[in-house]
Design an enzyme around this catalytic site. Structure first.
Site, PDB file in Angstrom:
ATOM      1  N   THR A 264       0.740  -0.789  -0.138  1.00 22.99           N
ATOM      2  CA  THR A 264      -0.246  -0.144   0.102  1.00 22.99           C
ATOM      3  C   THR A 264       1.057   0.957  -0.320  1.00 22.99           C
ATOM      4  O   THR A 264       2.234   1.074   0.558  1.00 22.99           O
ATOM      5  CB  THR A 264      -0.769  -0.021   0.863  1.00 22.99           C
ATOM      6  OG1 THR A 264      -1.843  -0.954   1.163  1.00 22.99           O
ATOM      7  CG2 THR A 264      -1.791   1.192   1.772  1.00 22.99           C
TER       8      THR A 264
ATOM      9  N   LYS B 121       6.104   3.701   0.136  1.00 22.10           N
ATOM     10  CA  LYS B 121       5.453   2.275  -0.264  1.00 22.10           C
ATOM     11  C   LYS B 121       5.451   0.859   1.194  1.00 22.10           C
ATOM     12  O   LYS B 121       6.759   1.058   1.414  1.00 22.10           O
ATOM     13  CB  LYS B 121       5.834   1.444  -1.741  1.00 22.10           C
ATOM     14  CG  LYS B 121       5.059  -0.136  -1.758  1.00 22.10           C
ATOM     15  CD  LYS B 121       5.787  -0.419  -2.780  1.00 22.10           C
ATOM     16  CE  LYS B 121       5.490   0.014  -4.605  1.00 22.10           C
ATOM     17  NZ  LYS B 121       6.318  -0.853  -5.391  1.00 22.10           N
TER      18      LYS B 121
ATOM     19  N   ASP C 100       5.085  -4.254 -15.963  1.00 17.89           N
ATOM     20  CA  ASP C 100       4.242  -3.985 -15.582  1.00 17.89           C
ATOM     21  C   ASP C 100       3.911  -3.178 -16.679  1.00 17.89           C
ATOM     22  O   ASP C 100       3.318  -1.741 -15.380  1.00 17.89           O
ATOM     23  CB  ASP C 100       4.067  -4.503 -14.034  1.00 17.89           C
ATOM     24  CG  ASP C 100       3.106  -4.083 -13.788  1.00 17.89           C
ATOM     25  OD1 ASP C 100       1.624  -4.865 -14.620  1.00 17.89           O
ATOM     26  OD2 ASP C 100       2.509  -3.808 -12.247  1.00 17.89           O
TER      27      ASP C 100
END
Length: 656
Positions: free
Chosen positions: A345, A360, A456
């Site tokens: 998160t 993070k 990604d």
């Protein structure tokens, strides 16, 4: 009793218990009935008997209530009206609507991670309930009228033909799955009720080992602890696959002996596995931590020693204390959350020196997470580009958690602005989207030149500054690409909807995998639609497939966001057509048919500069450069190249 006999007595007890378990399980695994439904593998009838191994998959347990077979999903409950063991399909009825004269669905079908998938026999219907604004030309559902508000039903995806604005005035949107053969799409209002009460079909995946077991007359067991299947024969034997091997008596003795030995070996194996994993985690953590630190954590030199060691591994990485970041994020206050990813998160924080940062917080401190942690640090400390997010530092070995600290990017993600909580018509006009495409492609080109594959690429990982300049983020899955290598063999990772199909099939990662993902991003910029949306028609759930079909069929206008001025502004139409053509090339299933990232950047800059310089309309003549690739061919543009449909929108300065 003499000591040597204790072992024999223990073996006798184990063998007896195994034999009793097999006998009980064999009876429980026999096919059964519930009303008209025959229940056999992979389905099993729930009872009060507590059997460790399931006769089929754990999720496939059926309850029998009033001669009706019931299956419970994590969020929904359905009645089973038919199980087709030949086609591996099951027909489900929504219990909530069966007794309603005018069915009113309350929830979408949610298969989540169950081993089911919607059948090709199904059709999705979109229901909009209690709408205060609605298209007058469309027939409403009379039996669901609420005061002056109306309810509507469409074949999923067809409602967009009536505009977007009215759907925001509806109280609820539910997508219902029905069998396509049970409904006449030209007469939805009168047919939808009966179709819903006849249910929908889902397919299940059947293991090859279980098929061999059943063909030999056995029952397939599934052990949830090992996630492995085995075959229980009618005489009580358990074998790996087929009951046809060996004679019954000898086989049974062997099975009992092997089962006993396997139980012991399993316990030993688990212990060894846990020991190795602990040693592995310890090794990884020691890699990122200081082995030269004082044994006293309260020592004044502790943090200094830790920082020195970390920087000796990865020069230039600043070390933050956990307490400093805890205060900066107001103790990881949930109101400070900026987003959530696959590994952690992200929180907004304010450092003591006044800098705004994004922190993070990784979910766990295991080997896999530590590997992602180290990988992202390794990647970000060796690159510097204006369109790549900067890493400020990380935590030390004495932190309670692994934390990464980045520069804070204030304006959300591209996904937020296209189809998320920041999306509003007209707030992201085409010239800004074009700039986002160019800057993102430039960042990926830079990475590829440095031998790095992002792996990604998606709109959720493209951050935007206040002036809408791009910062590409999230390098946890990135890979360093060996010099002169053609590919890296690795298990596919990434986000559904963006993963290169050739990489997914062949396990070969190349920089062209990033090109495919970027092609999906281009389509999102054109359409403002998410990469995957299960509420769309089944052939359009995947945005890449939808785009390829639309472009191939020369119906690009059906894909483009109506707010971009595609129909009214010639320059915008010309640029969008060019970007769509480029996206089509990027989305080719074969990597050899895709352009390089360097070619993508050059093409985008040409499209952008051509759009800025062009003042008079021309008839487009876009032709294929290869017989194997069908590119976009569009109709001549409409008049009014001087339209102010887009330029009237006030936008911030996009100079970076």
């Amino acid at each position: 009793m003499p000591k040597p006999y204790y072992s024999l007595f223990a073996v006798f007890i184990i063998v007896s218990c195994h034999a009793q378990t097999y006998s009980t399980t064999s009876t429980a695994c026999a096919p059964s009935k519930c009303g008209t439904i025959s229940i056999s593998y992979p389905f099993w009838k729930k009872s009060s008997t507590n059997v460790v191994e399931f006769c089929g998959y754990p999720e496939f347990g059926l309850e029998c209530l009033d001669d009706h077979a019931i299956i419970r999903f994590p969020t929904d409950t359905y009645r089973v009206s038919e199980i087709n063991y030949d086609d591996h399909s099951i027909t489900l009825l929504d219990i909530d609507i069966l007794e309603q004269p005018c069915p009113r669905a309350r929830h979408n079908v949610s298969l989540q991670n169950l081993p089911f998938s919607l059948s090709s026999l199904d059709l999705n219907l979109s229901f909009y309930f209690n709408c205060s604004s609605y298209p007058s030309s469309v027939e409403h559902i009379v039996c669901l009228q609420h005061d002056k508000n109306q309810s509507y039903v469409f074949v999923a995806g067809e409602e967009v033909k009536n505009g977007y604005g009215w759907v925001r005035e509806c109280e609820e949107h539910v997508v219902v799955t029905v069998k396509e053969e049970e409904i006449d799409v030209s007469n939805l209002i009168s047919d939808f009720g009966d179709a819903m009460k006849k249910g929908f079909v889902v397919d299940w995946r059947r293991g090859e080992d279980c098929a061999v077991c059943e063909e030999s007359g056995g029952y397939c067991l599934f052990d949830p602890s090992t996630k492995q299947s085995s075959c229980l024969c009618r005489d009580g034997r358990t074998v790996a696959k087929s009951c046809r091997k060996g004679t019954q008596n000898v086989g049974r003795k062997i099975a009992i002996g092997v089962g006993s030995a396997a139980a012991g070996a399993l316990i030993v194996g688990i212990c060894v596995y846990l020991f190795i994993r602990r040693r592995k985690n310890s090794y990884v953590m020691s890699y990122i931590q200081s082995r030269s630190l004082s044994s006293d954590p309260s020592s004044k030199d502790t943090e200094k020693g830790s920082q020195s060691y970390t920087q000796s591994i990865i020069p230039g990485v600043h070390l933050f204390s956990y307490e400093e970041l805890e205060v900066a994020t107001n103790y990881f206050d949930s109101t400070k959350e900026l987003g959530e990813g696959g590994f952690g998160t992200v929180y907004f924080g304010k450092l003591r020196d006044g800098r705004s940062v994004a922190v993070k917080r990784l979910y766990e401190n295991n080997y896999r997470i530590v590997a992602q942690f180290m990988n992202e640090i390794k990647i970000l400390t060796r690159i510097d580009h204006p369109n790549l997010v900067k890493l400020f530092g990380c935590t030390s070995r004495h932190s309670r958690e692994l934390l990464l600290v980045y520069e804070y990017i204030s304006n959300g993600t591209v996904a937020d602005h296209l189809h998320g909580h920041l999306s509003k018509p007209g707030t992201l006009p085409w010239h800004i989207r074009m700039n986002i495409a160019v800057e993102t492609a430039s960042a990926l080109k830079f990475l590829h030149l440095k031998g790095i594959i992002h792996r990604d690429v998606k709109t959720n990982n493209i951050l935007l500054e206040s002036n809408f300049c791009v910062k590409v983020a999230d390098f946890g899955l990135s890979r360093l690409f060996p010099h002169q290598a053609t590919h890296v063999s690795t298990a596919p990772q990434g986000t559904p909807g963006y993963v290169d199909p050739e990489y997914h099939e062949c396990y070969q990662l190349t920089n062209k995998s990033d090109v495919y993902s970027f092609g999906v991003v281009l389509v999102e910029l054109i359409s403002s639609l998410p990469a995957v949306d299960i509420t769309r028609h089944r052939h359009e759930i995947n945005l890449a497939n939808m785009a390829i079909n639309k472009i191939h069929n020369q119906t690009l206008q059906e894909l483009v966001d109506r707010n971009l001025g595609f129909e009214s502004d010639f320059k915008v139409r010309k640029m969008i057509s060019g970007v769509a053509e480029l996206a089509f090339q990027c989305l080719q299933s074969s990597k050899d048919m895709r352009p390089s990232m360097e070619e993508v950047v050059e093409t985008l800059k040409d499209i952008q500069s051509d759009g800025k310089n062009r003042s008079q309309p021309e008839v487009m003549d876009i032709s294929s450069t290869s017989d194997d690739v069908v590119l976009l061919k569009d109709d001549p543009p409409p008049p009014s190249p001087d339209s102010k449909a887009v330029s009237n929108t006030t936008t911030p300065n996009t100079s970076c």
